[in-house]
Write a protein that holds these residues in place. Structure first.
Motif, PDB file in Angstrom:
ATOM      1  N   ARG B 182       0.868  -1.206  -0.024  1.00  0.00           N
ATOM      2  CA  ARG B 182       0.249  -0.019   0.059  1.00  0.00           C
ATOM      3  C   ARG B 182       0.972   1.308  -0.154  1.00  0.00           C
ATOM      4  NH1 ARG B 182      -1.714   3.305  -0.858  1.00  0.00           N
ATOM      5  NH2 ARG B 182      -3.626   4.948  -0.023  1.00  0.00           N
ATOM      6  N   ARG B 183       1.767   1.244   0.792  1.00  0.00           N
ATOM      7  CA  ARG B 183       2.730   2.570   1.248  1.00  0.00           C
ATOM      8  C   ARG B 183       3.906   2.614   0.008  1.00  0.00           C
ATOM      9  NH1 ARG B 183       2.349   5.279   5.718  1.00  0.00           N
ATOM     10  NH2 ARG B 183       3.609   6.747   4.594  1.00  0.00           N
ATOM     11  N   ILE B 184       4.314   1.594  -0.417  1.00  0.00           N
ATOM     12  CA  ILE B 184       5.646   1.538  -1.260  1.00  0.00           C
ATOM     13  C   ILE B 184       5.479   1.076  -2.602  1.00  0.00           C
ATOM     14  CG2 ILE B 184       8.330   1.065  -1.554  1.00  0.00           C
ATOM     15  CD1 ILE B 184       7.253   2.385   1.093  1.00  0.00           C
ATOM     16  N   THR B 185       5.059  -0.302  -2.744  1.00  0.00           N
ATOM     17  CA  THR B 185       4.952  -0.998  -4.090  1.00  0.00           C
ATOM     18  C   THR B 185       3.878  -0.002  -4.998  1.00  0.00           C
ATOM     19  OG1 THR B 185       5.217  -2.941  -2.972  1.00  0.00           O
ATOM     20  CG2 THR B 185       4.960  -3.068  -5.294  1.00  0.00           C
ATOM     21  N   LEU B 186       2.729  -0.154  -4.367  1.00  0.00           N
ATOM     22  CA  LEU B 186       1.862   0.755  -5.329  1.00  0.00           C
ATOM     23  C   LEU B 186       2.046   2.109  -5.499  1.00  0.00           C
ATOM     24  CD1 LEU B 186      -1.222   0.174  -6.496  1.00  0.00           C
ATOM     25  CD2 LEU B 186      -2.138   0.821  -4.402  1.00  0.00           C
ATOM     26  N   PRO B 187       2.303   2.925  -4.936  1.00  0.00           N
ATOM     27  CA  PRO B 187       2.779   4.200  -5.096  1.00  0.00           C
ATOM     28  C   PRO B 187       3.873   4.343  -6.290  1.00  0.00           C
ATOM     29  CG  PRO B 187       2.614   4.043  -2.691  1.00  0.00           C
ATOM     30  CD  PRO B 187       2.321   2.899  -3.202  1.00  0.00           C
ATOM     31  N   LEU B 188       4.736   3.609  -6.025  1.00  0.00           N
ATOM     32  CA  LEU B 188       5.898   3.477  -7.058  1.00  0.00           C
ATOM     33  C   LEU B 188       5.621   2.838  -8.262  1.00  0.00           C
ATOM     34  CD1 LEU B 188       9.003   2.560  -4.713  1.00  0.00           C
ATOM     35  CD2 LEU B 188       8.388   4.825  -5.890  1.00  0.00           C
ATOM     36  N   MET B 189       4.617   2.064  -8.553  1.00  0.00           N
ATOM     37  CA  MET B 189       4.070   1.455  -9.766  1.00  0.00           C
ATOM     38  C   MET B 189       3.067   2.074 -10.370  1.00  0.00           C
ATOM     39  SD  MET B 189       2.784  -2.345  -9.204  1.00  0.00           S
ATOM     40  CE  MET B 189       2.490  -2.907 -10.674  1.00  0.00           C
ATOM     41  N   LEU B 190       2.380   2.988  -9.756  1.00  0.00           N
ATOM     42  CA  LEU B 190       1.250   3.837 -10.250  1.00  0.00           C
ATOM     43  C   LEU B 190       1.363   4.391 -11.739  1.00  0.00           C
ATOM     44  CD1 LEU B 190      -1.520   3.861  -8.777  1.00  0.00           C
ATOM     45  CD2 LEU B 190      -0.887   6.410  -8.388  1.00  0.00           C
ATOM     46  N   PRO B 191       2.571   5.258 -12.120  1.00  0.00           N
ATOM     47  CA  PRO B 191       2.513   5.560 -13.198  1.00  0.00           C
ATOM     48  C   PRO B 191       2.567   4.256 -14.439  1.00  0.00           C
ATOM     49  CG  PRO B 191       4.213   6.518 -11.902  1.00  0.00           C
ATOM     50  CD  PRO B 191       3.670   5.519 -11.149  1.00  0.00           C
ATOM     51  N   ALA B 192       3.147   3.225 -13.974  1.00  0.00           N
ATOM     52  CA  ALA B 192       3.248   2.071 -15.002  1.00  0.00           C
ATOM     53  C   ALA B 192       1.831   1.219 -14.947  1.00  0.00           C
ATOM     54  CB  ALA B 192       4.118   0.794 -14.352  1.00  0.00           C
ATOM     55  N   ILE B 193       1.076   1.528 -13.801  1.00  0.00           N
ATOM     56  CA  ILE B 193      -0.315   1.013 -14.053  1.00  0.00           C
ATOM     57  C   ILE B 193      -1.271   2.026 -14.883  1.00  0.00           C
ATOM     58  CG2 ILE B 193      -2.412   0.540 -12.684  1.00  0.00           C
ATOM     59  CD1 ILE B 193      -0.636  -0.014 -10.159  1.00  0.00           C
ATOM     60  N   ALA B 194      -1.088   3.123 -14.797  1.00  0.00           N
ATOM     61  CA  ALA B 194      -1.971   4.119 -15.611  1.00  0.00           C
ATOM     62  C   ALA B 194      -1.467   3.988 -17.031  1.00  0.00           C
ATOM     63  CB  ALA B 194      -1.578   5.662 -15.223  1.00  0.00           C
ATOM     64  N   SER B 195      -0.203   3.779 -17.201  1.00  0.00           N
ATOM     65  CA  SER B 195       0.349   3.412 -18.633  1.00  0.00           C
ATOM     66  C   SER B 195      -0.108   2.193 -19.270  1.00  0.00           C
ATOM     67  CB  SER B 195       1.782   3.514 -18.658  1.00  0.00           C
ATOM     68  OG  SER B 195       2.374   2.950 -19.622  1.00  0.00           O
ATOM     69  N   GLY B 196      -0.345   1.004 -18.557  1.00  0.00           N
ATOM     70  CA  GLY B 196      -0.754  -0.106 -18.924  1.00  0.00           C
ATOM     71  C   GLY B 196      -2.091  -0.030 -19.168  1.00  0.00           C
ATOM     72  N   ALA B 197      -2.760   0.822 -18.371  1.00  0.00           N
ATOM     73  CA  ALA B 197      -4.532   1.039 -18.541  1.00  0.00           C
ATOM     74  C   ALA B 197      -4.671   1.679 -19.965  1.00  0.00           C
ATOM     75  CB  ALA B 197      -5.142   1.660 -17.517  1.00  0.00           C
ATOM     76  N   MET B 198      -3.797   2.724 -20.026  1.00  0.00           N
ATOM     77  CA  MET B 198      -3.958   3.334 -21.554  1.00  0.00           C
ATOM     78  C   MET B 198      -3.584   2.331 -22.878  1.00  0.00           C
ATOM     79  SD  MET B 198      -2.525   7.039 -20.866  1.00  0.00           S
ATOM     80  CE  MET B 198      -3.063   7.887 -19.189  1.00  0.00           C
ATOM     81  N   LEU B 199      -2.747   1.409 -22.420  1.00  0.00           N
ATOM     82  CA  LEU B 199      -2.133   0.733 -23.522  1.00  0.00           C
ATOM     83  C   LEU B 199      -3.380  -0.300 -23.847  1.00  0.00           C
ATOM     84  CD1 LEU B 199       1.591   0.172 -22.941  1.00  0.00           C
ATOM     85  CD2 LEU B 199       0.440   1.822 -24.496  1.00  0.00           C
ATOM     86  N   SER B 200      -4.028  -0.721 -22.938  1.00  0.00           N
ATOM     87  CA  SER B 200      -5.049  -1.764 -23.049  1.00  0.00           C
ATOM     88  C   SER B 200      -6.096  -1.063 -23.688  1.00  0.00           C
ATOM     89  CB  SER B 200      -5.468  -2.683 -21.650  1.00  0.00           C
ATOM     90  OG  SER B 200      -5.232  -2.056 -20.743  1.00  0.00           O
ATOM     91  N   PHE B 201      -6.313   0.173 -23.186  1.00  0.00           N
ATOM     92  CA  PHE B 201      -7.541   0.904 -23.723  1.00  0.00           C
ATOM     93  C   PHE B 201      -7.455   1.121 -25.355  1.00  0.00           C
ATOM     94  CE2 PHE B 201      -9.826   4.411 -24.874  1.00  0.00           C
ATOM     95  CZ  PHE B 201     -11.222   4.116 -24.090  1.00  0.00           C
ATOM     96  N   VAL B 202      -6.360   1.266 -25.673  1.00  0.00           N
ATOM     97  CA  VAL B 202      -5.866   1.540 -27.133  1.00  0.00           C
ATOM     98  C   VAL B 202      -5.938   0.219 -27.786  1.00  0.00           C
ATOM     99  CG1 VAL B 202      -3.881   2.031 -28.715  1.00  0.00           C
ATOM    100  CG2 VAL B 202      -4.330   3.476 -26.926  1.00  0.00           C
ATOM    101  N   THR B 203      -5.573  -0.790 -27.378  1.00  0.00           N
ATOM    102  CA  THR B 203      -5.376  -2.218 -27.862  1.00  0.00           C
ATOM    103  C   THR B 203      -6.838  -2.481 -28.176  1.00  0.00           C
ATOM    104  OG1 THR B 203      -3.527  -2.723 -26.663  1.00  0.00           O
ATOM    105  CG2 THR B 203      -4.519  -4.532 -27.534  1.00  0.00           C
TER     106      THR B 203
END
Lengths: 350, 267, 292
Positions: B182-203
């Motif tokens: 909650r405090r370390i992994t998620l905040p640090l991977m948040l940009p990658a999650i957003a990016s992954g979401a956009m890539l799946s949306f485009v796909t």
């Protein structure tokens, strides 16, 4: 002067462990008993026995791959030993994960949380062990003052210099008042000058806090300047444990003699002694007139070291080095005599 | 005669190769966009600048309906694929999967390597075999399947790049597994999650073949409808709607790649 | 992380892809051994008729006559996919190396530009070439304008147009994996090779090519597999006149209504791709790792 007050151990960790003093009074802070560690076929540690006393600065010194970092990771709870016990205040903590040990680590590259402020980093351990918000703020302020970063609480780690990040890592690890602080090559990323400063700083913090420090390093000079005791390690074993002067003056074997400082190794027979071999530090060797000397030889090479000169002399007992003051006129090929006081000779086990 | 100074980095003709490649890749797209603003009904004869075809596209009820389907399906598939991918990324980069790692890696690579037409017909066959008739739901399922690997790409890369030192440090400071996440992994991977979401949306938005086979009359997606228009002939409306799709994809992908700030994770 | 927790985290993705992709492929495998029902779909009994149909035509009296019709389609598809792969490799390798040799900032930009088209709708990218190549298209306009021809040259609806479309679609798939292996090559190796009297050609043959082989293999797979089953380029640029595997499969499942036969072709294609994937996985890392 700011000091680390003797706060109780953090609740999260405390609940798993007896209070200090509950154990027998002869028990050291940490007792490592018969610890071995294998990674598949590779034996990283072989039957390690080591005590860590209260308020001491202990250094694990050795070349890379000697097992010192593995031992540190076992203490921190990042690895668990294949065999043996690690007792903290009399209780075996070997199977416990890091979050259940009142032991904190200063990581090699600091591992500061990049998405939190300096204050957020320093307060993290307190927050995790259930401190109340106002208490955390006060403690963070106190810790930052202690590492001389009082006004840096709102900065991000990437806005700090290497030395400042190092101090934040220290403050963060010390904030929850651990019973033991582990430092994994903490100064290796700093330049020479900063490293000297931080050596003094580390020693001061250890004295002021009264917390036991275990430092891992491959830098013999760092070990000699800061430690109360040094454990010299090689190939998964502790070869010698003792105060810096003891290790330097009385190395037990060839490896220790050669790894810490330089040594001439001579067969004992050449000195009319019994046993295997004998070590003599080059700086204890004096160069004298060949006539009266105990050893004679030809100068094989001359190396100017600024204030000193290092001579390599080919003697019947083998090549020997002598470190002498100044740069008095020796010549390669010239004959010189070598001499040293009897107490400069240290008998080695191998 | 002076010899060239030694520089192995210099590739003779490299610059012109690169330039021609970029022209090859982008000129056709640029020409499509230019044509879409052509006032003339005869597509390839320039009749002045106009946005009237975009207006016609906007007023076309079929395009609006199919675009609505496409966007709904893409949103649903993105939510599912992103959530699944976050979990899978953690398991693959931080977890222990003894004996299952090979299977997991292969299954996840499957949608990337099996030809789309095969995915399309096998999905069609399967849905009809089990009698699954969820309308757009069928599409959401089919899209989720091939979106997962794309959503996963930036997340795994991020978890690998950031290393585990911050997570170890948090554990050392008494954080529980959940607190570490909650405090370390998620905040640090948040940009990658957003990016992954956009890539799946485009796909999902870009998919044509699978939607064509899986969709029924009521759940036609925009690309399938546009394909139907293309089969009829080259018209200014087709150019305009294609240019819109092109613009939306570009915008989302540029955003996704800027978010991760690393080299694009395509293929 | 415990094994149970890892498994639970992995489960949603594995189940989704497993149930809705791996199982359907097995179902298609089963269908390929059935007979087609007159109403579309399949019926029992099991038979290998679908596979026989690839090689033999059944006459009205039930005798089998050898036919090369489908073999030709498969052969043409394989040749086109192979040519696409070769052409992509020929362009992608020097391009990837050129990018690797740029300064880091420029490298990021070029890589970004090369990979961007990958994310744009294949339908629209293929349609762009229809706009360019058709009789009233830009290329013919330019040719006529330059006085090269008076009549429009037929550029569409032939194998060349399909090949162009395939290369256009799949080129980024080749550049990126090759780039990622070349990027990891220690530059000192190249300097060491030059230092030991190698010339440019030998450095390529003895150093770069062997080190880039995993990337080349991954790229080849990522281009060949989708090109083999491609539907849009043959359909829009080839006019769908001469069938390729992709359009054949699509046809059998729509107007052809011969699901077992369509499945059999799909099984053949998938088997080919999976074998290629296995060979590649044996040689190096799984393709998914090269995506990063």
């Amino acid at each position: 002067m700011t000091t680390v007050s003797a706060r109780p151990a953090p609740q999260a960790a405390r609940s798993y462990l007896k209070a200090p003093g509950a154990a027998a009074s002869t028990e050291p802070l940490v007792a490592i008993r018969g610890v071995s560690m294998s990674f598949g076929p590779v034996k990283a540690l072989i039957d390690i026995n080591l005590d860590i006393e209260n308020h001491e600065f202990l250094t694990l010194l050795g070349p890379s791959g000697c097992g010192k970092t593995t031992l540190l990771r076992l203490l921190g709870g990042f690895e668990h030993p294949t065999a043996g016990e690690i007792r903290l205040n009399g209780q075996d903590v070997a199977p416990l994960p890091p979050q259940q040990r009142p032991i904190n680590t200063v990581f090699q590259n600091y591992a500061l949380f990049p998405h939190m402020t300096v204050a957020g980093n320093v307060g993290f351990g307190l927050e995790m062990s259930g401190w109340r918000k106002p208490d955390i703020a006060g403690r963070v302020e106190q810790m930052l003052a202690m590492v001389r970063l009082a006004d840096y609480g709102n900065r991000r780690p990437d806005q700090l210099s290497g030395g400042q990040q190092q101090r934040v890592a220290l403050a963060r690890a010390l904030a929850p008042s651990p019973q033991l602080l582990l430092l994994d090559e903490p100064l290796s990323a700093l330049d020479q000058k900063l490293r000297k400063e931080m050596q003094i700083e580390l020693k001061r913090l250890q004295k002021e806090s009264g917390i036991s420090f275990v430092l891992v390093t491959h830098d013999q000079e760092e070990a000699l300047t800061m430690s109360d005791r040094i454990a010299v390690m090689s190939a998964g074993r502790i070869l010698q444990l003792g105060a810096p002067a003891e290790i330097y003056d009385r190395p037990v074997n060839r490896f220790v003699a050669g790894f810490i400082g330089e040594a001439n190794i001579l067969p004992a027979a050449a000195l009319g002694r019994s046993g295997g071999s004998v070590a003599v530090r080059p700086e204890r060797v004096s160069v004298v007139e060949p006539g009266a000397a105990r050893h004679r030889g030809t100068v094989a090479s001359i190396q100017y070291l600024g204030s000193d000169t290092l001579l390599e002399v080919d003697t019947p007992a083998g090549m020997q080095r002598a470190r002498v003051r100044g740069s008095a006129g020796y010549e390669v090929g010239g004959t010189v005599g070598l001499d040293w006081p009897g107490d400069a000779e240290v008998e080695l086990q191998d | 005669m002076s010899a060239q100074p030694f520089n192995w980095r210099h590739l003779p003709g490299g610059r012109s190769l690169m330039t021609s490649l970029l022209v090859f890749l982008y000129a056709p797209l640029a020409i499509l966009v230019i044509y879409s603003f052509n006032a003339s009904r005869i597509v390839t004869v320039w009749g002045g600048f106009s946005t009237r075809w975009f207006g016609m596209v906007w007023d076309n009820p079929d395009i609006r309906r199919t675009a609505y389907t496409s966007i709904t399906v893409a949103i649903m598939a993105t939510i599912l694929a992103t959530a699944f991918a976050v979990a899978a990324a953690l398991a693959l980069e931080r977890g222990r999967l003894p004996g299952l790692r090979g299977l997991s890696e292969s299954l996840i690579a499957l949608p990337l390597v099996v030809p789309e037409i095969v995915v399309a017909i096998t999905t069609l066959v399967f849905f009809s075999a089990i009698g699954l008739k969820l309308g757009a739901g069928n599409l959401v399922i089919a899209h989720t399947v091939f979106c997962i690997p794309f959503a996963l790409l930036p997340m795994r890369a991020r978890l690998r790049d950031m290393g585990q030192s911050a997570e170890n440090a948090a554990r050392d400071l008494y954080a529980s597994d959940w607190q570490v996440f909650r405090r370390i992994t998620l905040p640090l991977m948040l940009p990658a999650i957003a990016s992954g979401a956009m890539l799946s949306f485009v796909t999902s938005l870009d998919d044509f073949i699978i939607s064509m086979m899986v969709a029924d009359a009521g759940t036609t997606t925009l690309p399938v409808y546009v394909y139907g228009m293309m089969r009829v002939g080259v018209t200014p409306e087709v150019n305009a709607v294609s240019a819109i799709l092109l613009g939306v994809s570009l915008l989302l992908v540029v955003m996704a790649l800027l978010l991760t700030g690393r080299k694009p994770a395509a293929t | 992380m415990t094994r149970l927790r890892s498994l639970l985290l992995m489960a949603p993705s594995l189940l989704t892809i497993g149930i809705f992709m791996a199982v359907p492929m097995l179902v298609a495998l089963a269908y390929s051994f059935m007979t087609s029902s007159p109403y579309g779909g399949v019926q029992m009994p099991f038979s290998v008729g679908a596979y026989i149909q690839i090689l033999y035509d059944e006459d009205f009296d039930g005798t089998l006559a050898f036919t090369t019709d489908y073999l030709m389609i498969i052969g043409r598809s394989v040749v086109l996919a192979g040519l696409t792969t070769a052409a992509c490799l020929a362009v992608a390798f020097p391009t990837a190396w050129f990018i690797v040799c740029r300064a880091p900032r420029q490298r990021q930009l070029l890589l970004f530009l090369v990979s961007l088209p990958f994310w744009i709708n294949t339908l629209i990218r293929t349609y762009c070439w229809v706009l360019l190549l058709r009789d009233e298209g830009l290329v013919n306009h330019l040719l006529e304008g330059a006085g090269v021809t008076d009549e429009p040259v037929t550029l569409l609806y032939n194998d060349g147009a399909i090949l162009l479309g395939l290369i256009y679609t799949f080129l980024p798939f080749m550049v990126l994996p090759i780039y990622s292996t070349l990027e990891r090559v220690d530059h000192r190796l190249i300097e060491a090779a030059y230092d030991l009297y190698a010339n440019r050609r030998l450095v390529f043959r003895r150093i770069l090519w062997p080190l880039a082989r995993p990337g080349v293999a991954a790229g080849a797979l990522l281009v060949f597999a989708p090109a083999l089953g491609s539907f849009l380029a043959p359909d829009l640029l080839g006019g769908g006149r001469k069938l390729l595997i992709g359009s054949l499969i699509q046809l059998e499942f729509t107007s052809g209504r011969n699901w077992p036969f369509g499945s059999a072709i799909a099984v053949l294609v998938s088997t080919g791709v999976l074998i290629a994937m296995l060979i590649q996985a044996r040689r190096g890392r799984p393709p998914s790792e090269l995506h990063a």
